[in-house]
Design a protein around this motif. Structure first.
Motif, PDB file in Angstrom:
ATOM      1  N   ALA A 291     -35.143  32.532   3.284  1.00  0.00           N
ATOM      2  CA  ALA A 291     -34.935  32.226   4.701  1.00  0.00           C
ATOM      3  C   ALA A 291     -33.795  33.054   5.262  1.00  0.00           C
ATOM      4  CB  ALA A 291     -34.607  30.745   4.866  1.00  0.00           C
ATOM      5  N   ASP A 292     -33.698  33.008   6.575  1.00  0.00           N
ATOM      6  CA  ASP A 292     -32.564  33.552   7.313  1.00  0.00           C
ATOM      7  C   ASP A 292     -32.017  32.442   8.185  1.00  0.00           C
ATOM      8  OD1 ASP A 292     -31.909  36.346   6.910  1.00  0.00           O
ATOM      9  OD2 ASP A 292     -33.955  36.773   7.573  1.00  0.00           O
ATOM     10  N   ILE A 293     -30.732  32.194   8.110  1.00  0.00           N
ATOM     11  CA  ILE A 293     -30.082  31.214   8.979  1.00  0.00           C
ATOM     12  C   ILE A 293     -29.007  31.949   9.754  1.00  0.00           C
ATOM     13  CG2 ILE A 293     -28.692  29.111   9.093  1.00  0.00           C
ATOM     14  CD1 ILE A 293     -30.000  28.171   6.535  1.00  0.00           C
ATOM     15  N   GLY A 294     -29.246  32.117  11.028  1.00  0.00           N
ATOM     16  CA  GLY A 294     -28.267  32.798  11.877  1.00  0.00           C
ATOM     17  C   GLY A 294     -27.938  34.195  11.397  1.00  0.00           C
TER      18      GLY A 294
ATOM     19  N   HIS B 296     -22.063  23.286   3.021  1.00  0.00           N
ATOM     20  CA  HIS B 296     -21.876  22.512   4.244  1.00  0.00           C
ATOM     21  C   HIS B 296     -23.198  22.416   5.000  1.00  0.00           C
ATOM     22  CE1 HIS B 296     -17.572  23.555   3.671  1.00  0.00           C
ATOM     23  NE2 HIS B 296     -17.416  22.334   4.149  1.00  0.00           N
ATOM     24  N   SER B 297     -23.276  21.459   5.908  1.00  0.00           N
ATOM     25  CA  SER B 297     -24.484  21.291   6.717  1.00  0.00           C
ATOM     26  C   SER B 297     -24.566  22.393   7.769  1.00  0.00           C
ATOM     27  CB  SER B 297     -24.471  19.925   7.411  1.00  0.00           C
ATOM     28  OG  SER B 297     -23.431  19.886   8.381  1.00  0.00           O
ATOM     29  N   LEU B 298     -25.760  22.570   8.302  1.00  0.00           N
ATOM     30  CA  LEU B 298     -25.970  23.539   9.375  1.00  0.00           C
ATOM     31  C   LEU B 298     -25.101  23.180  10.581  1.00  0.00           C
ATOM     32  CD1 LEU B 298     -27.529  25.901  10.679  1.00  0.00           C
ATOM     33  CD2 LEU B 298     -29.265  24.227  11.368  1.00  0.00           C
ATOM     34  N   GLN B 299     -25.027  21.893  10.904  1.00  0.00           N
ATOM     35  CA  GLN B 299     -24.233  21.457  12.041  1.00  0.00           C
ATOM     36  C   GLN B 299     -22.760  21.826  11.850  1.00  0.00           C
ATOM     37  OE1 GLN B 299     -26.426  19.625  10.408  1.00  0.00           O
ATOM     38  NE2 GLN B 299     -27.989  19.134  11.910  1.00  0.00           N
ATOM     39  N   TYR B 300     -22.224  21.595  10.660  1.00  0.00           N
ATOM     40  CA  TYR B 300     -20.824  21.929  10.387  1.00  0.00           C
ATOM     41  C   TYR B 300     -20.612  23.440  10.511  1.00  0.00           C
ATOM     42  CZ  TYR B 300     -16.394  22.575   8.002  1.00  0.00           C
ATOM     43  OH  TYR B 300     -15.109  22.944   7.694  1.00  0.00           O
TER      44      TYR B 300
END
Length: 139
Positions: A40-43, A96-100
């Motif tokens: 995946a790619d996150i940001g 850490h979570s995505l939100q954090y």
């Protein structure tokens, strides 16, 4: 097993990362990620899944003191399948979570600095009772 370079050294293995070190009865091993798959790619940060690992005995075999139970411990450890659900990223904190992570990335630099300073002041200094000088204190 390896390729000989111009320096006379042999390349034992190519790796994408270090999982860690483990010690049994005869010495330390390094556990390396030898095969990975991008999941995946996150940001803009790539997330990889471990596909395969390799354990290499660190000390030279010539200094190895053999122990009869070493092979058994090695087999038990190698039964842990690191390729089943182990993910990593070179640039994104998966602990850490995505939100954090999004909150920290959007936080102004000044707020981040003051939060770090505040955390440092609230932390427990294990060297305080020993009279040792630490980075944040005077001893």
């Amino acid at each position: 097993m390896g390729q000989k370079g111009s320096s006379g050294l042999f390349r034992a293995v190519s790796a994408f990362g270090v999982v860690g070190f483990v010690r049994f009865l005869e010495g330390y091993y390094i556990v390396l990620i030898t095969k990975r798959r991008k999941m995946a790619d996150i940001g803009g940060h790539a997330i990889y899944k471990v596909e395969d690992t390799n354990m290499i005995y660190i000390p030279n075999d010539s200094v190895r003191v053999t122990h009869p139970d070493e092979a058994r411990y090695l087999r038990i450890f190698q039964n842990v399948d690191l390729s089943s659900n182990f993910y990593f990223s070179y640039s994104y904190d998966l602990s850490h979570s995505l939100q954090y992570n999004l909150t920290v990335l959007r936080m102004p630099l000044e707020m981040l600095r003051s939060e770090t300073t505040q955390n440092r002041q609230e932390s427990f200094d294990i060297f305080e009772d020993e009279g040792l000088i630490t980075q944040g204190g005077s001893g």
